[in-house]
Design a protein around this motif. Structure first.
Motif, PDB file in Angstrom:
ATOM      1  N   LEU A  45      10.932   9.237   3.277  1.00 51.14           N
ATOM      2  CA  LEU A  45      10.801   9.754   4.489  1.00 51.14           C
ATOM      3  C   LEU A  45       9.444  10.181   4.939  1.00 51.14           C
ATOM      4  CD1 LEU A  45      12.876   9.889   7.072  1.00 51.14           C
ATOM      5  CD2 LEU A  45      13.216  12.408   6.539  1.00 51.14           C
ATOM      6  N   GLY A  46       8.854  10.994   4.180  1.00 51.05           N
ATOM      7  CA  GLY A  46       7.594  11.497   4.166  1.00 51.05           C
ATOM      8  C   GLY A  46       6.367  10.233   4.301  1.00 51.05           C
ATOM      9  N   VAL A  47       6.517   9.350   3.407  1.00 46.63           N
ATOM     10  CA  VAL A  47       5.488   8.086   3.449  1.00 46.63           C
ATOM     11  C   VAL A  47       5.850   7.314   4.427  1.00 46.63           C
ATOM     12  CG1 VAL A  47       4.557   6.509   2.036  1.00 46.63           C
ATOM     13  CG2 VAL A  47       4.966   8.412   0.824  1.00 46.63           C
ATOM     14  N   ALA A  48       7.209   7.384   4.965  1.00 49.94           N
ATOM     15  CA  ALA A  48       7.431   6.474   6.055  1.00 49.94           C
ATOM     16  C   ALA A  48       6.765   7.024   7.363  1.00 49.94           C
ATOM     17  CB  ALA A  48       8.885   6.359   6.423  1.00 49.94           C
ATOM     18  N   ALA A  49       6.665   8.583   7.323  1.00 49.48           N
ATOM     19  CA  ALA A  49       6.093   9.056   8.418  1.00 49.48           C
ATOM     20  C   ALA A  49       4.517   8.716   8.552  1.00 49.48           C
ATOM     21  CB  ALA A  49       6.328  10.560   8.478  1.00 49.48           C
ATOM     22  N   LEU A  86       3.224  -1.391 -15.773  1.00 47.84           N
ATOM     23  CA  LEU A  86       4.353  -1.927 -15.133  1.00 47.84           C
ATOM     24  C   LEU A  86       4.301  -2.690 -14.069  1.00 47.84           C
ATOM     25  CD1 LEU A  86       6.737   0.946 -15.213  1.00 47.84           C
ATOM     26  CD2 LEU A  86       7.056  -1.340 -16.003  1.00 47.84           C
ATOM     27  N   LEU A  87       3.058  -2.413 -13.427  1.00 45.74           N
ATOM     28  CA  LEU A  87       2.719  -3.036 -11.983  1.00 45.74           C
ATOM     29  C   LEU A  87       2.651  -4.550 -12.316  1.00 45.74           C
ATOM     30  CD1 LEU A  87       1.051  -0.558  -9.812  1.00 45.74           C
ATOM     31  CD2 LEU A  87       3.379  -1.458  -9.601  1.00 45.74           C
ATOM     32  N   SER A 100       0.902  -1.369   0.112  1.00 43.93           N
ATOM     33  CA  SER A 100       0.196  -0.092  -0.118  1.00 43.93           C
ATOM     34  C   SER A 100       0.758   1.383   0.115  1.00 43.93           C
ATOM     35  CB  SER A 100      -0.936   0.032   1.412  1.00 43.93           C
ATOM     36  OG  SER A 100      -1.608  -1.117   1.256  1.00 43.93           O
ATOM     37  N   VAL A 101       1.927   1.250   1.102  1.00 46.67           N
ATOM     38  CA  VAL A 101       2.593   2.437   0.864  1.00 46.67           C
ATOM     39  C   VAL A 101       3.584   2.699  -0.134  1.00 46.67           C
ATOM     40  CG1 VAL A 101       2.515   2.583   3.651  1.00 46.67           C
ATOM     41  CG2 VAL A 101       4.352   1.455   2.218  1.00 46.67           C
ATOM     42  N   ALA A 102       4.062   1.756  -0.891  1.00 51.24           N
ATOM     43  CA  ALA A 102       4.863   1.795  -2.049  1.00 51.24           C
ATOM     44  C   ALA A 102       4.041   2.171  -3.031  1.00 51.24           C
ATOM     45  CB  ALA A 102       5.357   0.292  -2.287  1.00 51.24           C
ATOM     46  N   ASN A 103       2.579   2.074  -3.091  1.00 55.41           N
ATOM     47  CA  ASN A 103       1.799   2.533  -4.106  1.00 55.41           C
ATOM     48  C   ASN A 103       1.678   3.940  -4.000  1.00 55.41           C
ATOM     49  OD1 ASN A 103       0.792   0.960  -6.277  1.00 55.41           O
ATOM     50  ND2 ASN A 103      -0.297  -0.401  -4.872  1.00 55.41           N
ATOM     51  N   MET A 104       1.473   4.430  -2.709  1.00 54.62           N
ATOM     52  CA  MET A 104       1.529   5.620  -2.302  1.00 54.62           C
ATOM     53  C   MET A 104       2.600   6.360  -3.065  1.00 54.62           C
ATOM     54  SD  MET A 104       0.789   6.367   1.626  1.00 54.62           S
ATOM     55  CE  MET A 104      -0.795   5.637   2.261  1.00 54.62           C
ATOM     56  N   LEU A 105       3.778   5.971  -3.103  1.00 49.91           N
ATOM     57  CA  LEU A 105       5.109   6.513  -3.755  1.00 49.91           C
ATOM     58  C   LEU A 105       4.833   6.749  -5.090  1.00 49.91           C
ATOM     59  CD1 LEU A 105       7.791   5.010  -1.318  1.00 49.91           C
ATOM     60  CD2 LEU A 105       7.225   7.165  -1.367  1.00 49.91           C
ATOM     61  N   LEU A 106       4.496   5.596  -5.654  1.00 52.76           N
ATOM     62  CA  LEU A 106       4.127   5.525  -6.984  1.00 52.76           C
ATOM     63  C   LEU A 106       3.439   6.559  -7.535  1.00 52.76           C
ATOM     64  CD1 LEU A 106       4.791   3.636  -9.580  1.00 52.76           C
ATOM     65  CD2 LEU A 106       2.655   2.753  -9.100  1.00 52.76           C
TER      66      LEU A 106
END
Lengths: 479, 313
Positions: free
Chosen positions: A302-306, A382-383, A266-272
């Motif tokens: 860092l932002g999405v990690a937060a 690509l996913l 989910s969070v990797a998708n946020m970055l994408l």
């Protein structure tokens, strides 16, 4: 560092300021609870299925009917024992004895309920009302031909209900039973299994009777059963015997691996989607005069990690609190032991390390991919291959449950992209510290290499406008 | 001449294609400098190299007295051609955020954002999200974001595109104000009139190469002389003079009269033009030598290198 922090801060605020973030934050625990409890509640809500038994011999009909009644009694016993085990484990033995003392199913349930009402009245409100899955009804017609209109829905029973199925027990020329099951639900054949078991027992008793063995002795023989125990031979195992307490960490590890996998994806998708949004918003040129591509990449990570940390803090506090209560209040029950396993510090540490490594690895890959895409649609194409790689650890859960140290799981856990998930699953199996350290080092090295490569791709994507479209001959170079 | 920017032999290649070839120019401190050229000439690529977004394939850039670095770029404001801001940010937040990325302290950044919005009559949109603003309004916000950290050197890439005439004039005023405050302003455009009104020096680029670098008056001096003529009635002056080798174009019609513009090239002056008109029997009501425009200078300098449709008047 200041610019990375500014990028991270903007990224964080952009997510937490969105209403969707709060909806996810608040609804996810409800949805997870619904996923866990819905099947149980739905199963309880389903009305009993009405069955009719017709037989050439009354003894056969009685044997089948008794088998269904015993099945219903066993299920009710399991349900009330599970309830008592979860809510008042100290009553478990007394409740079981009270249940077993009553021959009638309803009376047995009432006996346990009376004990709970007396000894643990606060739990009474949630006391289950076990519903038998099958109710045997008086056949509305004598033979199968007469029952057909009731079975296909043309007619209903005098109670107004529909007859779910009918079992017709006949005897062939040699006297062997023949069971026919009639129902419009072609997918479901459990009644034949229950009836078959009953008639197999009847056949065994008939055979034993022919050998001169009395029915009581036949019944005693049927009740013979060995006591079974499983042991852990490792020196660290406390008393050696394997109980729910020893198995609980495996269940907890698998559940946490699934949570880890879902969150990382989910969070990797946020970055994408974040980097694609910036590309489509044409803001990168503005940023690049102030911030380097690597700073943007690190700031986003860092932002999405937060953002993830915020989610974990909320869900962790909520889930951890509930688990801590369950572990302390129901320490002897199945639920309490599973809850305690979730709170095992080593498992939490493995989860945290797995999340950091998994997030950084998959985050770097997704950011790099995003920088090469002009639109979400392009990214979705690509996913596909990435999703296949991501789903591999989940496909390995089955074999891991069977044997966490099987060669395939051990080999797969050395693939850095799978390590965070498989290390977590294997953790309760007693991994050697050398193996944990080596896999940890491998993950750190992979994170460094992936971040370095991702920074290169990211730079090419955002600065030089390198894109998938460009790579495949549709590049539109800027002036 | 004290230069804010010196570029020497800039080259940018994308594989086999060369987008910018051997471009050299110098921007004096405190001046307004124009980079002109048709679409696709290499203006944006040149500017992106100056602000460090693109690395030149060859050449040297000296920015504010030194090589391009994070430190020098903090003293530069940049409005890219492909504009965009974070859509969910407020106008004030977007201006302050970009200023903070350039090293301005948070309190100062927000104070300047408020001040700039007030100075440009945009207080009403102060707290509005970028996604709710019109394209032109968002562009004005981005212009303010480019100057909020009070840079010494401001680079605007096609700043006038997308703005209506009123806002184009307002932006011209902003550029002049920045120059008056001692800042150097460099902007690219394919509309010559803006450069003619604002710039002291210009760089003309065509097909990635430098066609001219110097003052506006030097560029105009290179342009052919022109004459403005008026004929009565339906007389076709172009039809009569173009076959004789004169470049004559119709500029407009008013009260039944036609207004023509003729370029005096190939050694032929006003006298020869007038004589040709008389010979053709043209009913002239006006014959007046005029000053060539920068556009005419541009066409004269690079006209054979570009397609007519790529140069806007």
């Amino acid at each position: 560092m200041g610019r990375i922090f500014l990028v991270a801060r903007r990224e964080y605020l952009a997510y937490v300021a969105a209403w969707g973030f709060w909806v996810s934050l608040l609804t996810a625990p409800i949805l997870i609870a619904a996923l866990i409890f819905a099947p149980v509640l739905l199963a309880r809500a389903e009305p009993s299925r009405l069955l009719a038994v017709v037989a050439e011999q009354a003894a056969d009909a009685n044997a089948v009917i008794r088998a269904f009644e015993e099945q219903a009694r066993d299920e009710a016993r399991t349900e009330v024992r599970a309830f008592v085990g979860a809510t008042a484990p100290y009553l478990a033995e007394r409740a079981t004895a009270a249940f077993d003392a009553e021959s009638d199913r309803g009376a047995a349930v009432a006996a346990v309920r009376a004990i709970v009402a007396r000894e643990a009245p606060r739990s009474l409100a949630a006391f289950p009302a076990p519903t038998p899955r099958y109710l045997l009804v008086e056949p509305p017609a004598r033979g199968i031909e007469g029952l057909r209109p009731y079975l296909d829905g043309t007619r209903t029973l005098s109670s107004g209900h529909v007859l779910y199925g009918a079992l017709n027990v006949r005897r062939d020329a040699s006297g062997a039973p023949l069971i026919e099951y009639w129902s419009t639900n072609l997918q479901h054949d459990e009644p034949t299994i229950i009836a078959g078991r009953a008639m197999r027992l009847a056949m065994q008793r008939e055979a034993l009777a022919r050998q001169g063995i009395a029915p009581e002795e036949a019944e005693r023989l049927n009740q013979l059963e060995p006591a079974v125990a499983q042991f852990d031979p490792r020196p660290g195992a406390a008393q050696g015997e394997v109980t729910v307490r020893e198995r609980a960490p495996f269940f907890a590890a698998i559940a946490l691996a699934f949570v880890l996998w879902s969150v990382v994806f989910s969070v990797a998708n946020m970055l994408l989607s974040g980097v694609i949004e910036e590309k489509s918003n044409k803001i990168l040129d503005t940023l690049l005069t102030s911030v380097s591509p690597v700073e943007i990449l690190l700031g986003k990570l860092l932002g999405v990690a937060a953002v993830s940390a915020t989610l974990f803090l909320f869900w962790g506090a909520l889930g951890g609190g509930l688990l801590a209560v369950a572990a302390s209040k129901m320490s002897d029950s199945f639920v309490g032991q599973i809850a305690a396993a979730f709170l095992e510090p080593r498992l939490i540490a493995a989860f945290a390390v797995g999340f950091i490594a998994g997030y950084l690895m998959y985050g770097a890959i997704f950011l790099a991919l995003g920088s090469l895409c002009e639109s979400i649609q392009e990214a979705q194409t690509l996913l596909g291959p990435v999703a296949i790689v991501l789903s591999m650890p989940m496909l390995l859960i089955g074999p891991a449950m069977d044997n966490p140290n099987s060669p395939i799981i051990e080999a797969a856990s050395w693939a850095p992209l799978f390590t965070p998930f498989l290390l977590l699953i294997r953790a309760p199996a007693g991994l050697a510290w050398t193996e944990i350290a080596a896999q940890g080092a491998l993950m750190v090295a992979t994170v460094i290499v992936l971040l370095f490569l991702a920074a290169g791709v990211f730079r090419a994507g955002v600065v030089n406008q390198l894109s998938l479209a460009g790579l495949f001959g549709r590049k539109t170079q800027k002036e | 001449m004290d230069a804010a920017l010196e570029a020497e032999g800039l080259v940018k290649r994308y594989g086999a294609r060369t987008a910018v070839r051997d471009v050299s120019f110098s921007v004096p401190k405190g001046s307004i400098y124009g980079v002109l050229g048709p679409n696709g000439a290499g203006k944006s690529t040149t500017l992106r190299m100056i602000v460090g977004v693109l690395k030149p394939s060859a050449g040297r850039i000296s920015l504010l007295g030194g090589p391009i670095s994070r430190e020098t770029l903090r003293r530069v404001g940049y409005l890219p051609e492909e504009r965009g801001l974070y859509r969910s940010m407020s106008a004030r937040g977007a201006i302050a955020y970009l200023a903070r990325l350039k090293g301005t302290p948070a309190r100062t950044a927000f104070r300047r954002a408020d001040q700039l919005l007030a100075d440009h009559g945009l207080e009403k949109i102060r707290n509005k999200r970028i996604k709710t603003l019109s394209k032109g309004m968002a562009q004005k916000v981005q212009v303010l974001a480019a100057i909020a950290h009070e840079p010494e050197f401001i680079i605007f890439d096609e700043p006038f595109s997308g703005l209506d005439p009123v806002n184009q004039r307002a932006l011209e005023a902003t550029i002049r104000a920045q120059a008056q405050a001692g800042r150097t302003v460099l902007f690219s455009t394919h509309v010559m009139e803006h450069a003619e009104r604002l710039c002291e020096r210009i760089l003309l680029i065509a097909q990635g190469a430098r066609a001219f670098e110097g003052t506006v008056s030097e560029a105009l001096a290179l342009a052919p002389s022109v004459a403005v003529l008026e004929t009565d009635g339906a007389f076709d002056l172009a039809g009569a003079l173009v076959p004789k080798g004169f470049a004559v174009t119709l500029e407009g019609e008013e009260h039944g009269n036609k207004r023509w513009r003729a370029r005096l090239e190939n050694g032929r002056g006003s006298r020869q033009l007038l004589q040709a008109c008389v010979e053709a029997g043209a009913p002239l009501s006006l014959f007046e030598p005029a000053r060539a425009s920068l556009h005419e200078a541009f066409v004269a300098l690079v006209g054979d290198k570009i397609k007519p449709s790529t140069v806007a008047e």
